[in-house]
Design an enzyme around this catalytic site. Structure first.
Site, short mmCIF file in Angstrom:
data_model
loop_
_atom_site.label_atom_id
_atom_site.label_comp_id
_atom_site.label_asym_id
_atom_site.label_seq_id
_atom_site.Cartn_x
_atom_site.Cartn_y
_atom_site.Cartn_z
N GLU A 1 10.70 0.27 -7.34
CA GLU A 1 10.70 0.60 -5.91
C GLU A 1 11.66 -0.36 -5.19
O GLU A 1 12.44 0.06 -4.35
CB GLU A 1 9.29 0.48 -5.32
CG GLU A 1 9.26 0.83 -3.84
CD GLU A 1 7.87 0.89 -3.22
OE1 GLU A 1 6.88 1.03 -3.95
OE2 GLU A 1 7.78 0.79 -1.99
N ARG B 1 -2.26 -3.35 1.68
CA ARG B 1 -3.07 -2.31 1.03
C ARG B 1 -4.32 -2.91 0.39
O ARG B 1 -5.35 -2.24 0.27
CB ARG B 1 -2.25 -1.49 0.04
CG ARG B 1 -2.85 -0.13 -0.22
CD ARG B 1 -2.00 0.72 -1.16
NE ARG B 1 -1.12 1.66 -0.48
CZ ARG B 1 -1.50 2.84 0.00
NH1 ARG B 1 -2.76 3.24 -0.11
NH2 ARG B 1 -0.63 3.63 0.58
N THR C 1 1.78 2.64 3.96
CA THR C 1 1.03 1.90 4.99
C THR C 1 1.95 1.54 6.16
O THR C 1 1.49 1.32 7.26
CB THR C 1 0.39 0.63 4.41
OG1 THR C 1 1.40 -0.12 3.75
CG2 THR C 1 -0.69 1.00 3.41
N GLU D 1 -1.19 7.59 -7.94
CA GLU D 1 -1.81 6.29 -8.13
C GLU D 1 -3.33 6.30 -8.30
O GLU D 1 -3.86 5.52 -9.10
CB GLU D 1 -1.46 5.37 -6.94
CG GLU D 1 0.01 5.00 -6.88
CD GLU D 1 0.36 4.40 -5.53
OE1 GLU D 1 0.45 5.15 -4.55
OE2 GLU D 1 0.52 3.18 -5.46
N1 MTE Z 1 3.84 8.73 -13.58
C1 MTE Z 1 4.83 8.57 -14.49
N2 MTE Z 1 4.85 9.37 -15.57
N3 MTE Z 1 5.78 7.61 -14.33
C2 MTE Z 1 5.77 6.76 -13.25
O1 MTE Z 1 6.65 5.90 -13.13
N4 MTE Z 1 4.64 6.11 -11.17
C3 MTE Z 1 3.36 6.09 -10.44
C4 MTE Z 1 2.80 7.51 -10.32
N5 MTE Z 1 2.80 8.15 -11.59
C5 MTE Z 1 4.72 6.91 -12.28
C6 MTE Z 1 3.78 7.94 -12.49
C7 MTE Z 1 3.47 5.52 -9.12
S1 MTE Z 1 3.42 3.84 -8.94
C8 MTE Z 1 3.59 6.29 -8.01
S2 MTE Z 1 3.64 5.61 -6.46
C9 MTE Z 1 3.69 7.75 -8.10
O2 MTE Z 1 3.63 8.21 -9.43
C10 MTE Z 1 5.01 8.17 -7.46
O3 MTE Z 1 5.22 9.52 -7.54
P1 MTE Z 1 4.51 10.58 -6.54
O4 MTE Z 1 4.63 10.02 -5.18
O5 MTE Z 1 5.27 11.80 -6.77
O6 MTE Z 1 3.08 10.67 -6.98
N1 HPA Z 2 2.86 2.16 -1.07
C1 HPA Z 2 3.95 2.03 -1.82
N2 HPA Z 2 5.05 1.51 -1.41
C2 HPA Z 2 5.10 1.07 -0.15
C3 HPA Z 2 4.00 1.17 0.69
C4 HPA Z 2 2.82 1.74 0.21
O1 HPA Z 2 1.80 1.86 0.89
N3 HPA Z 2 4.34 0.63 1.86
C5 HPA Z 2 5.60 0.22 1.73
N4 HPA Z 2 6.08 0.47 0.50
MO1 MOS Z 3 4.05 3.29 -6.56
S1 MOS Z 3 3.31 1.40 -6.81
O1 MOS Z 3 3.83 3.26 -4.82
O2 MOS Z 3 5.72 3.04 -6.80
#
Ligand code: MTE
Ligand code: HPA
Ligand code: MOS
Length: 765
Positions: free
Chosen positions: A226, A304, A433, A705
């Site tokens: 990120e 968070r 957030t 998550e």
């Molecule tokens: N799933 C896979 N296969 N690979 C990833 O890197 N990242 C996780 C989750 N699931 C991840 C994953 C994290 S930290 C987040 S925030 C979300 O996927 C991000 O994708 P989304 O917002 O589409 O759920």
């Molecule tokens: N989640 C993930 N990434 C972020 C957030 C959050 O709530 N706020 C800022 N970066």
């Molecule tokens: Mo997920 S920890 O918000 O990339």
């Protein structure tokens, strides 16, 4: 529908950073990083390194044309150390050579002298010394001070949760390619293409429009990309800027583990008070977040933790304070759950401690305090009702009485193996957030042959977001999904994007896509209405045909597209979406920060081998609130993956830094992640389909998550199994509960060290 990436994955055709064809003349980068955790740089001599074969140039802080600054939230992190180093692994110099081997070989010729300074690795010590990244923050509701006197039971304690290595299969990396007019195109394995673009522009002192960032997909991010993908991308861009050559850097696993931050370890204190009916009346917590040497995302992660400090429970009086503590470790960063899991663990520990003291099952306390519709959370937002729905459904569906009986029977019949079970309810807020980050854009083109291209800022990292966005476009136009193509995330197509994070990627980018498609659809309907001399409201698109008042017309999808184009009406739309209703007042720490919450309950059962301390998870049985899932297969995948990753964090993944701040668990031989053998024997996932309206895309709630949080239950299941063997063991709330710690606890001597039948027998053998 199947994840669209499954086809190219299976054939080995998916393009990751290392699959991008290398352009002739490409140079290779390698970073020289600090061998000490804290010190003043006396000298840095790259003279010998520059003379090594194939070496083109060595860059140091002095060579940075713009700002030597990569900090996003707080400007406190240099790209290349200028006068001091703050952690082992901090980049000090960048070597660029004609081959990867030559770059690596030259690293060994760099001579440095560093005058050591005091090394802090413990967040509590950092706090004592006033080493805070930002001022502490406190979430408050009710009045805890007054509430203690009303409590019949009050317990206090301390907890520790360790960090977690992201271990994305694809390590960090980037490939920068010079374009005409000084533009640099960066292929970056990042969750945040805009962050890379913004930071590269800042460091190079050029406008953002000179930097194009393109991301096709990641081999995993989990939060680790990120913010921290930026470093490597900017390193490559720096070299490209000067040398006008393509420059690539793809980190070795050990470089990646050493130089990048991880999940934040936390040390926390709690105080919990309950009345005779086991209602939690008051809860206080202090969280000491180990931020590492720079802010990175720590302030947001800390926030968070506060948001989720009461997990899925209603507590009328809460006071929770969090400290982001600066230590001499690599800056810790986002990791699935983003501080939420660390906060939730503490209240689960407080409940477990209470249950121990009152000699009851923790689930009795958990159940009595679940959030109900309208209950106010410490930050002011009201709860929806699914906390109870999931819990009650899980208890019934999986027959908790029977499960409990089986565990009891097993434990009575076995001395060398013991089972433990725990329930874990979860509640996770969906939205960044930071309110302003909740916005996204989508660019939809319908081509004249009826095929559709969609571009958003969403980064595919295995979570299936591209498939979900494709489903949105296909559903909106009512066309075959094969007609839709999702393009890479590219800052020239979609600008100013938030990272793909906070589980909100499909919601934000999916909704923007929905709006874009709707705009084009309205034009289609106008054209058809004109042709068939009806009102646009009577026109409908169904399975690639135009219907008027429910009857099929002579126009199919292709005809409609062409007719619209012929009338010189746009077949494209760039749409913007931001969720309504969300706001947060930082001065009061109150508001409505989340579009909605995701709820769920898991029942986890484990069996431990009481001779060896090893264990196996029998089952994880879940009722999870998906809203109305738009892709069941993808959502099950996210649940299973999240659960196993959560169990890994809580039970086996042990990050070890020594007192000098050196990472000892620096390879896969010393850092154990879950493999197929550590996956629970059974993972059952029941979809609680809530029909209620919500702000999720197609009412399909975010799933990225939340499932990781079920892993917290693994710690408490293990703890219960341990107590079945050694009821007197005083088991610290110190995660991960590794086999080593399990073994020690099995045979821990306590002040009440009396006859425990099973244990005595084993020891006599
Ligand atoms: N799933 C896979 N296969 N690979 C990833 O890197 N990242 C996780 C989750 N699931 C991840 C994953 C994290 S930290 C987040 S925030 C979300 O996927 C991000 O994708 P989304 O917002 O589409 O759920
Ligand atoms: N989640 C993930 N990434 C972020 C957030 C959050 O709530 N706020 C800022 N970066
Ligand atoms: Mo997920 S920890 O918000 O990339």
């Amino acid at each position: 529908m199947k994840n669209i990436d499954s086809y190219t994955h299976l054939r080995g055709e998916s393009v990751y950073l290392d699959d991008i064809p290398i352009i002739n003349g490409t140079l290779w980068a390698a970073v020289f990083d600090s061998p000490v955790a804290h010190g003043r740089i006396v000298s840095l001599d790259a003279g010998d390194a520059e003379k090594m074969p194939g070496v083109v140039r060595v860059f140091t802080a002095k060579d940075i044309p713009g700002e030597n600054q990569i900090g996003g939230i707080v400007p406190d992190e240099e790209l290349l150390a200028s006068s001091q180093v703050h952690f082992c692994g901090m980049p000090m110099a960048l070597v660029v050579a004609e081959s990867e081997e030559q770059a690596k070989a030259a690293l060994k010729k760099i001579r440095i002298e560093i005058e050591p300074l005091e090394v802090i690795t413990d967040p509590r010590i950092a706090k004592e010394k006033g080493e805070l990244i930002i001022p502490p923050r406190t979430f408050n509701i009710g009045d805890t001070t007054a509430a203690w006197s009303e409590c019949d039971y009050v317990f206090e304690g301390r907890t520790e949760t360790n960090g977690q290595e992201h271990l994305y299969i694809e390590t960090q990396g980037a490939y920068a390619v010079p374009q005409e007019n000084g533009v640099i195109k960066i292929h970056s394995s990042t969750q945040g293409p805009t962050a890379v673009q913004r930071t590269a522009a800042r460091v190079l002192g050029i406008p953002m429009h000179q930097v194009e960032v393109d991301t096709t997909r990641l081999g995993g991010g989990f939060g680790g990309k990120e913010d921290q993908a930026t470093t490597w991308a900017v390193m490559c861009a720096l070299a490209t800027h000067y040398l006008k050559k393509p420059v690539k850097y793809s980190l070795h696993r050990m470089e990646d583990m050493r130089m990048t931050g991880k999940r934040h370890p936390y040390s926390s204190d709690f105080k919990i008070g309950l009345n005779k009916d086991l209602k939690i009346l008051a809860y206080e917590a202090a969280f000491y977040q180990n931020a590492g040497a720079a802010a990175d995302l720590s302030p947001a992660v800390m926030e968070r933790t506060l948001f989720h400090c009461t997990n899925s429970y209603y507590v009328p009086n809460v006071k929770a304070t969090a400290y982001s503590c600066r230590t001499n470790l690599p800056p810790n960063t986002a990791f699935r759950g983003f501080g939420g899991p660390q906060g939730m663990f503490v209240i689960e520990a407080a409940i477990a401690k209470t249950a121990d003291a009152l000699n009851i099952d923790a689930s009795v306390i958990q159940q009595k305090n679940l959030l109900r519709t309208g209950d106010e959370l410490p930050y002011g937002q009201k709860a929806e009702s699914e906390a109870n729905e999931c819990w009650n459904k899980a208890v019934k569906l999986y027959d908790i009485g029977k499960l409990r009986h089986e565990v009891k029977q097993f434990n009575e019949a076995n001395n060398l193996y013991k089972k433990g079970m725990a329930l874990i309810p979860i509640c996770f807020g969906i939205s960044f957030t930071k309110t302003l980050m909740n916005q996204a854009r989508s660019l939809v083109h319908v081509y004249t042959d009826g095929s559709v291209g969609v571009s958003t800022g969403a980064v595919e990292m295995g979570q299936g977001v591209n498939t979900k966005i494709l489903q949105v476009a296909a559903a909106m136009f009512s066309i075959d999904p094969v007609k839709v193509k999702i393009n890479s995330a590219n800052t020239y197509r979609i600008a100013n994007t938030s990272p793909s994070a906070a589980s909100a990627t499909a919601d934000l980018n999916g909704k923007a896509t929905e709006i874009a498609c709707n705009a084009i659809l309205a034009r289609f309907k106008m054209v058809a209405a004109e042709e068939f001399k009806v009102e646009p409201g009577s026109v409908e698109l169904k399975e690639e045909w135009v219907y008027v008042d429910g009857s099929k017309t002579s126009w199919d999808w292709e005809k409609l597209v062409m007719a619209t184009f012929t009338r010189r009406i746009s077949l494209s739309e760039h749409a913007h979406y931001t969720p309504p209703q969300i706001h947060f007042d930082l001065s009061r720490e109150k508001g409505h920060p989340f579009a909605y919450h995701v709820y769920g309950t898991a029942i986890i059962t484990v069996t431990i081998d009481c001779l060896r301390g090893i264990y196996e998870f029998d089952s994880v049985k879940v009722v999870h609130d998906f809203g109305s899932s738009m892709n069941v297969m993808i959502d099950i995948g996210q649940c299973e993956g999240g659960i196993v990753q959560g169990i890994g964090w809580m039970t086996m993944e042990e990050i070890v830094y020594d007192k000098e701040g050196r990472l000892r668990s620096n390879a896969l031989s010393t850092y154990k992640v879950p493999d197929i053998y550590s996956v629970p024997k059974e993972i059952a996932i029941h979809f609680l389909e809530t029909k209620k309206d919500n702000l999720a895309i197609f009412r399909s709630k975010a799933v990225g998550e939340p499932p990781l949080l079920y892993g917290i239950g693994a710690f408490f299941a293990l703890r219960n199994a341990l107590k079945a063997f050694n009821p007197d063991a005083d088991i610290a709330f110190d995660a991960p509960l590794t086999p080593e710690k399990v073994l020690m606890s099995l045979y821990a001597q306590t002040s009440r060290d009396v006859n425990v039948p099973g244990r005595k027998e084993v020891m006599e053998k």
